[in-house]
Design a protein around this motif. Sequence first.
Motif, short mmCIF file in Angstrom:
data_model
loop_
_atom_site.label_atom_id
_atom_site.label_comp_id
_atom_site.label_asym_id
_atom_site.label_seq_id
_atom_site.Cartn_x
_atom_site.Cartn_y
_atom_site.Cartn_z
N SER A 101 0.87 -1.18 0.00
CA SER A 101 0.00 0.00 0.00
C SER A 101 0.91 1.22 0.00
O SER A 101 1.89 1.27 0.73
CB SER A 101 -0.88 0.01 1.25
OG SER A 101 -1.55 1.25 1.38
N GLU B 105 -7.03 3.55 -4.62
CA GLU B 105 -7.75 2.49 -3.92
C GLU B 105 -8.84 3.13 -3.06
O GLU B 105 -8.61 4.14 -2.42
CB GLU B 105 -6.80 1.74 -2.98
CG GLU B 105 -6.31 0.42 -3.47
CD GLU B 105 -7.40 -0.60 -3.79
OE1 GLU B 105 -8.51 -0.54 -3.23
OE2 GLU B 105 -7.11 -1.46 -4.61
N GLN C 141 -2.44 0.66 -4.69
CA GLN C 141 -1.93 -0.69 -4.48
C GLN C 141 -0.98 -1.05 -5.62
O GLN C 141 -1.38 -1.67 -6.60
CB GLN C 141 -3.06 -1.72 -4.41
CG GLN C 141 -2.54 -3.11 -4.15
CD GLN C 141 -3.60 -4.18 -4.29
OE1 GLN C 141 -4.78 -3.91 -4.44
NE2 GLN C 141 -3.17 -5.42 -4.28
#
Length: 164
Positions: free
Chosen positions: A67, A102, A134
Amino acid sequence: MSKVWRKRLIRKLAEMGGLDMDGDKMSVQKVGLKEWADIEGGAIRVHEVKEAVIYDNGITTPKHVPSLRILVEYANKGSAPLKFRLSQWTLFDTEGFMYEFELRNQFYEDDAPRKLREAICAPQQHVKGWVAFQPTAEAVPSYVQFRLHYMTSAVVNIDLGKLR
């Protein structure tokens, strides 16, 4: 034109500093972290970058995935409202691959309450929020690209510096 081909074309045009869909010369502004970039009606900047490995309890097999979060700020310097949204931001890695934002809160970890939402920034005001991506595990993030409007000829590339 399909959505996939449109994304590929936009990425290629941005990389080449080429033409937009109307055949006009593209304007690509390049700035670093914490530097303001002027946009139509205001300015934007990226304050901070966070990388993490999070547990994705996605639809199929749960797994640990990367992330990357950026803290962005919009400043409305004009007299008209300035719209902002997650879809204005795209992450690019050193290989040229692109990653869209995301939405799922797990990618924001403790920053989820401060996730950027779609809204309007009033004249002479500013707004901050986190945007998450991501990337793949092997990706080395290079820069994020900002577009005020989807098919605009003016973009801002914000260099993320050395993250790894």
